[in-house]
Design an enzyme around this catalytic site. Structure first.
Site, PDB file in Angstrom:
ATOM      1  N   ASP A 103       0.864  -1.182   0.000  1.00 35.58           N
ATOM      2  CA  ASP A 103       0.000   0.000   0.000  1.00 35.58           C
ATOM      3  C   ASP A 103       0.900   1.231   0.000  1.00 35.58           C
ATOM      4  OD1 ASP A 103      -1.743   2.087   0.562  1.00 35.58           O
ATOM      5  OD2 ASP A 103      -2.934   0.933   1.999  1.00 35.58           O
ATOM      6  N   HIS A 104       0.830   2.004  -1.077  1.00 32.20           N
ATOM      7  CA  HIS A 104       1.735   3.138  -1.211  1.00 32.20           C
ATOM      8  C   HIS A 104       1.403   4.259  -0.234  1.00 32.20           C
ATOM      9  CE1 HIS A 104       5.120   4.758  -3.239  1.00 32.20           C
ATOM     10  NE2 HIS A 104       4.898   4.167  -4.393  1.00 32.20           N
TER      11      HIS A 104
END
Length: 462
Positions: free
Chosen positions: A432-433
């Protein structure tokens, strides 16, 4: 004198609010004991056998197989204190899905499907059941031709239907309930009535004249799908219900909410495989490759705790979790499930190997509990068992990352300055950026690859 008690669908935990009746395990007139399983239901988490808290004679059942019931809806009534098995009075073939109120004085008869005689594939959950083809076939009610049910017309007045599920099904497929004659008690419209109407092509358009033959249809389809490509006459529709539906919802939510990215690296796993062989040659319980990879994974999470996290979108906060509950993706007859190894950070390779084996066996035999399928903080996905090298998996929402492992195969590799055949594996990290940037993700993956190539690196953290 016997006292008739009503047993309602209990709260099955994990925030579940409804369940689908898969198979009745008792019939009207059967004698049941306290805590005897009476019905098998499917929730969004697993297959569950529901025990009855009363002992006595079953006087009524409520809900057809294939019906979704909310928590708190009546399941059956039991005559407590009855001295002997009672016979059921004649009644329609199927009981109403959600009756207005059970009638203790007039018990209903068993539905057409019985509890025994079926054999099916092993499913993940509580017990076993038949595969997806077990859905009950809709049959014409007694006294009607096989071509379909009689039609009432559109007379005004209340529609004889109780279940919100039936109303929703009719609304989604454009079926006018006022045109149907119910096959349930007192003309109650059941789910099977609506499904048969869908199969006969009944929709929002006016019905054909009574003497005209029904218009042919290729397959029952929601109104939205009719504008797409023509459907093949042999098209098969698989309901997205239970575990399969929960998987679909979770994956779709992950794709909508998580801005994910993937990085990958090839690693020489020759030394890791040699270390495993040496461990197993020393005697004692065997250590699996998955357990070694899991031990490496939790060590990497200790160095990069930001990946053992989740995102609270309401508070706009990243929540870093202190304990590692490691999920591992497993393919079953019912689809993809992710059993969870609790407190993986405190387990040895031997303990991890034993727990992986236990949960895998539970998945094979269909005895995984809802608690064993929830609560993960990070997932290890060994897609190499499918014979593939790489993948870009969807993150198991609401987690923040997933480590993927491809197959370990001999490949040409430059080792100590010379070309050699080595055992090579591709590792990937989907993350998850919002939780971290490429530097953190790359550092995590590089440490995992270093431990795979040189297992002695792991000794520094043990």
């Amino acid at each position: 004198m016997a006292q008739v008690l009503e047993f309602k669908l209990p709260d099955l935990g994990e925030g579940l609010t409804e369940a689908e009746i898969v198979r009745w395990l008792v019939a009207v007139g059967d004698v049941v004991t306290v805590d005897q399983p009476v019905v098998e239901v499917e929730t969004a988490k697993a297959m569950v056998e529901v025990p009855c808290p009363y002992g006595g004679v079953v006087t009524a059942r409520y809900g057809e197989e294939g019906t979704e019931l909310p928590v708190g809806a009546p399941l059956l009534t039991v005559a407590v204190g009855a001295a002997e098995r009672t016979a059921a009075a004649p009644a329609p073939e199927a009981a109403p899905e959600v009756p207005p109120a059970p009638a203790p004085a007039a018990p209903s008869s068993p539905s057409s499907a019985t509890a025994g005689g079926t054999s099916g594939s092993v499913l993940v959950g509580y017990g076993t059941s038949a595969p997806s083809s077990r859905r009950r076939r809709v049959r014409p009610p007694r006294g009607t031709a096989s071509g379909g049910r009689p039609v009432n017309g559109t007379a005004p007045g209340p529609v004889p239907v109780v279940s919100p599920l039936v109303r929703r099904l009719a609304r989604e497929h454009g079926v006018d309930l006022r045109t149907l004659t119910g096959s349930g008690r007192d003309g109650l419209i059941l789910r099977c009535d609506v499904e048969q109407a869908i199969g006969q092509g009944v929709a929002r358009t006016p019905a054909a004249p009574a003497m005209a033959p029904p218009a042919p249809v290729r397959a029952p389809a929601p109104a939205a799908a009719l504008s797409g490509p023509a459907l093949d006459a042999d098209a098969v529709r698989v309901p997205l219900r239970g575990v399969r539906g929960a998987i679909a919802d979770k994956l779709a939510r992950s794709r909508r909410e998580i801005p994910d990215a993937t990085c990958w690296v090839d690693a020489d796993a020759t030394e890791l495989m040699a270390a495993r062989a040496a461990m197993n040659a020393a005697g004692g319980p065997k250590i699996s490759v998955l357990a070694l990879l899991a031990r490496i994974c939790v060590a990497a999470l200790a160095r990069h705790p930001g990946l053992n996290a989740t995102v609270d979108p309401v508070a706009r906060e990243i929540v870093r979790l202190p304990r590692v509950h490691l999920g591992f993706a497993a393919q079953t007859d019912r689809g993809l499930v992710v059993p969870v190894v609790r407190d993986a950070h405190s387990r040895s390779a031997e303990s991890l190997s034993a727990e992986f084996a236990r949960l895998t066996e539970a998945g094979r035999t269909g005895t995984l509990t809802p608690a064993e399928l929830t609560g993960g903080t990070f997932t290890l996905n060994n897609y190499g068992v499918f014979g593939v090298d790489g993948s870009t998996p969807i993150i198991n929402h609401p987690e923040a990352a997933m480590l993927g492992v491809g197959r370990i195969v001999p490949k040409p590799w430059v080792h100590q300055g010379e070309l050699a055949v080595r055992q090579v594996v591709q590792l990937s990290l989907t993350f998850d950026h919002r939780v971290c940037d490429g530097g953190t993700a790359g550092g995590f993956l590089r440490y995992v690859a270093d431990c795979v190539e040189q297992p002695a690196v792991l000794l520094r953290t043990l």
